[in-house]
Scaffold this active site. Sequence first.
Site, PDB file in Angstrom:
ATOM      1  N   CYS A  37       0.811  -1.230   0.000  1.00 58.88           N
ATOM      2  CA  CYS A  37       0.000   0.000   0.000  1.00 58.88           C
ATOM      3  C   CYS A  37       0.842   1.277   0.000  1.00 58.88           C
ATOM      4  O   CYS A  37       0.300   2.376  -0.136  1.00 58.88           O
ATOM      5  CB  CYS A  37      -0.973  -0.022   1.158  1.00 58.88           C
ATOM      6  SG  CYS A  37      -1.895  -1.565   1.232  1.00 58.88           S
ATOM      7  N   ASN A  52     -10.005  -0.629   0.583  1.00 58.30           N
ATOM      8  CA  ASN A  52      -8.548  -0.517   0.511  1.00 58.30           C
ATOM      9  C   ASN A  52      -8.061  -1.171  -0.780  1.00 58.30           C
ATOM     10  O   ASN A  52      -8.151  -2.392  -0.926  1.00 58.30           O
ATOM     11  CB  ASN A  52      -7.948  -1.210   1.745  1.00 58.30           C
ATOM     12  CG  ASN A  52      -6.426  -1.205   1.744  1.00 58.30           C
ATOM     13  OD1 ASN A  52      -5.788  -0.927   0.731  1.00 58.30           O
ATOM     14  ND2 ASN A  52      -5.842  -1.536   2.883  1.00 58.30           N
ATOM     15  N   HIS A  73      -3.189   6.863   2.281  1.00 58.56           N
ATOM     16  CA  HIS A  73      -3.657   5.548   1.832  1.00 58.56           C
ATOM     17  C   HIS A  73      -4.969   5.226   2.558  1.00 58.56           C
ATOM     18  O   HIS A  73      -5.097   5.464   3.756  1.00 58.56           O
ATOM     19  CB  HIS A  73      -2.593   4.500   2.153  1.00 58.56           C
ATOM     20  CG  HIS A  73      -3.096   3.107   2.029  1.00 58.56           C
ATOM     21  ND1 HIS A  73      -3.747   2.668   0.898  1.00 58.56           N
ATOM     22  CD2 HIS A  73      -3.086   2.059   2.896  1.00 58.56           C
ATOM     23  CE1 HIS A  73      -4.104   1.415   1.078  1.00 58.56           C
ATOM     24  NE2 HIS A  73      -3.724   1.022   2.277  1.00 58.56           N
TER      25      HIS A  73
HETATM   26  N1  COA Z   1     -17.548  -8.511  11.800  1.00 63.14           N
HETATM   27  C1  COA Z   1     -17.904  -8.676  13.076  1.00 63.14           C
HETATM   28  N2  COA Z   1     -17.035  -8.891  14.056  1.00 63.14           N
HETATM   29  C2  COA Z   1     -15.736  -8.947  13.729  1.00 63.14           C
HETATM   30  C3  COA Z   1     -15.288  -8.799  12.408  1.00 63.14           C
HETATM   31  C4  COA Z   1     -16.252  -8.568  11.417  1.00 63.14           C
HETATM   32  N3  COA Z   1     -15.918  -8.391  10.131  1.00 63.14           N
HETATM   33  N4  COA Z   1     -13.944  -8.892  12.382  1.00 63.14           N
HETATM   34  C5  COA Z   1     -13.540  -9.098  13.648  1.00 63.14           C
HETATM   35  N5  COA Z   1     -14.628  -9.132  14.454  1.00 63.14           N
HETATM   36  C6  COA Z   1     -14.672  -9.327  15.897  1.00 63.14           C
HETATM   37  C7  COA Z   1     -13.428 -10.001  16.445  1.00 63.14           C
HETATM   38  O1  COA Z   1     -13.518 -11.405  16.344  1.00 63.14           O
HETATM   39  C8  COA Z   1     -13.424  -9.527  17.879  1.00 63.14           C
HETATM   40  O2  COA Z   1     -14.352 -10.292  18.597  1.00 63.14           O
HETATM   41  P1  COA Z   1     -14.068 -10.714  20.131  1.00 63.14           P
HETATM   42  O3  COA Z   1     -13.971  -9.418  20.871  1.00 63.14           O
HETATM   43  O4  COA Z   1     -15.239 -11.541  20.475  1.00 63.14           O
HETATM   44  O5  COA Z   1     -12.758 -11.451  20.078  1.00 63.14           O
HETATM   45  C9  COA Z   1     -13.990  -8.108  17.789  1.00 63.14           C
HETATM   46  O6  COA Z   1     -14.695  -8.057  16.530  1.00 63.14           O
HETATM   47  C10 COA Z   1     -12.941  -7.012  17.833  1.00 63.14           C
HETATM   48  O7  COA Z   1     -11.891  -7.370  16.954  1.00 63.14           O
HETATM   49  P2  COA Z   1     -10.670  -6.409  16.673  1.00 63.14           P
HETATM   50  O8  COA Z   1      -9.723  -7.092  15.744  1.00 63.14           O
HETATM   51  O9  COA Z   1     -10.100  -5.919  17.977  1.00 63.14           O
HETATM   52  O10 COA Z   1     -11.411  -5.204  15.940  1.00 63.14           O
HETATM   53  P3  COA Z   1     -10.826  -3.829  15.495  1.00 63.14           P
HETATM   54  O11 COA Z   1     -11.647  -2.744  16.043  1.00 63.14           O
HETATM   55  O12 COA Z   1      -9.329  -3.755  15.697  1.00 63.14           O
HETATM   56  O13 COA Z   1     -11.057  -3.839  13.919  1.00 63.14           O
HETATM   57  C11 COA Z   1      -9.905  -4.183  11.867  1.00 63.14           C
HETATM   58  C12 COA Z   1     -10.454  -4.843  13.124  1.00 63.14           C
HETATM   59  C13 COA Z   1      -9.283  -5.269  10.991  1.00 63.14           C
HETATM   60  C14 COA Z   1     -11.040  -3.517  11.126  1.00 63.14           C
HETATM   61  C15 COA Z   1      -8.848  -3.130  12.287  1.00 63.14           C
HETATM   62  O14 COA Z   1      -7.935  -3.697  13.193  1.00 63.14           O
HETATM   63  C16 COA Z   1      -8.089  -2.573  11.133  1.00 63.14           C
HETATM   64  O15 COA Z   1      -8.636  -1.949  10.240  1.00 63.14           O
HETATM   65  N6  COA Z   1      -6.755  -2.736  11.135  1.00 63.14           N
HETATM   66  C17 COA Z   1      -5.918  -2.223  10.093  1.00 63.14           C
HETATM   67  C18 COA Z   1      -5.968  -3.151   8.909  1.00 63.14           C
HETATM   68  C19 COA Z   1      -5.388  -2.532   7.688  1.00 63.14           C
HETATM   69  O16 COA Z   1      -5.516  -1.368   7.478  1.00 63.14           O
HETATM   70  N7  COA Z   1      -4.759  -3.374   6.858  1.00 63.14           N
HETATM   71  C20 COA Z   1      -4.170  -2.965   5.643  1.00 63.14           C
HETATM   72  C21 COA Z   1      -3.060  -2.015   5.894  1.00 63.14           C
HETATM   73  S1  COA Z   1      -2.434  -1.380   4.436  1.00 63.14           S
END
Ligand code: COA
Length: 323
Positions: A112, A280, A250
Amino acid sequence: MGINFLSFGSALPQGTVTNDDLSRMVETNDEWIYTRTGIKQRRVAVTESTVSLGTEAAKKAIEKAGIDKDEIDLVVCATITPDTNFPSTAGMVRQAIGLRDIPALDVFGTACAGFIYAVSVAQGLMATGGYKTALVIGAETLSKITDWTDRSSCILFGDGAGAAILGSGEGRGIISYHLDGINDVDGYLLCRLPSSDSPFYKGEKVDYTKMQMNGNKVFTFGITSVINGVRQMLAASGLTADDISWIVPHQANRRIIASAAHRLGIPEEKFYVNIDHVGNTSSASIPIALDEMTDKGLIKKGDKIIMVGFGGGLSAGSLLVEM
Ligand code: COA
């Protein structure tokens, strides 16, 4: 004399996948995805390829620049989802458009941050190699490396391509850029290729070849990268945030952008966001955003814009340009 962005172009595939569509594939829902990421829908390839999307974006950028395609003397393409190991995606686009026999190369693996890396490579070659007009592309079909059964990652990504024409001429153009590479020893964000099936190979066997991500770690890395990128560009140029018209980050997660804006003390409205309808798109994300902004008349001559990319590698890069 400077190296200027003459135009942008973009292409999105026919397929649209909404959050509701995803909620029928994995355990998730529109509200969770939108509040955690800012994404409503993403576009996915149905018949398109990385080359076909890159070609469409490039053709539009050439048309908008108002140049003859024979003026282009260099093609650089960033991608992590090429259709072929070789020829390069840049070379395939060169052929598809019918450009002259000119150098064409890919910037592979910087994910990215790829567009910033590709522009920097093109700028370096233009500054020292005598190239005058470069076509720079970010093109991806991430849908082919997305694990559509993994709800923590499949909600984020989309396909698309963006392109820019760089030309040397009057004006300051690109004022500064900074590239960062960070060791990702714990594999926070990676996508492996299949292991060798050579009859002589006895090493580790790789079966899982989809994208793998530690969302929380990457989230923090994203915020830090945007903050560092903006600060680096301001420090290198002696400008302040008030001198900057737009920051084009990004598009990884709306909350990453909001948090970085808050910590930088820069109004969120200065950050262009289009993640709601494209998701993304990795190396394509910044040029797609810039093309959209141009079409909406948001970019004026003389505007100073900071672009910040970050992602797998881990890699990050920022760039300051006067349009
Ligand atoms: N729908 C519903 N629940 C979901 C889910 C979805 N799509 N994905 C994860 N969960 C759940 C998890 O299992 C977790 O449940 P639990 O509390 O029972 O264990 C809960 O939601 C929280 O998960 P968490 O990973 O802490 O959520 P978050 O707020 O960090 O959001 C992302 C997850 C992936 C959206 C976030 O971390 C993110 O955007 N990270 C950056 C990723 C990125 O930008 N990647 C590319 C970089 S170039």
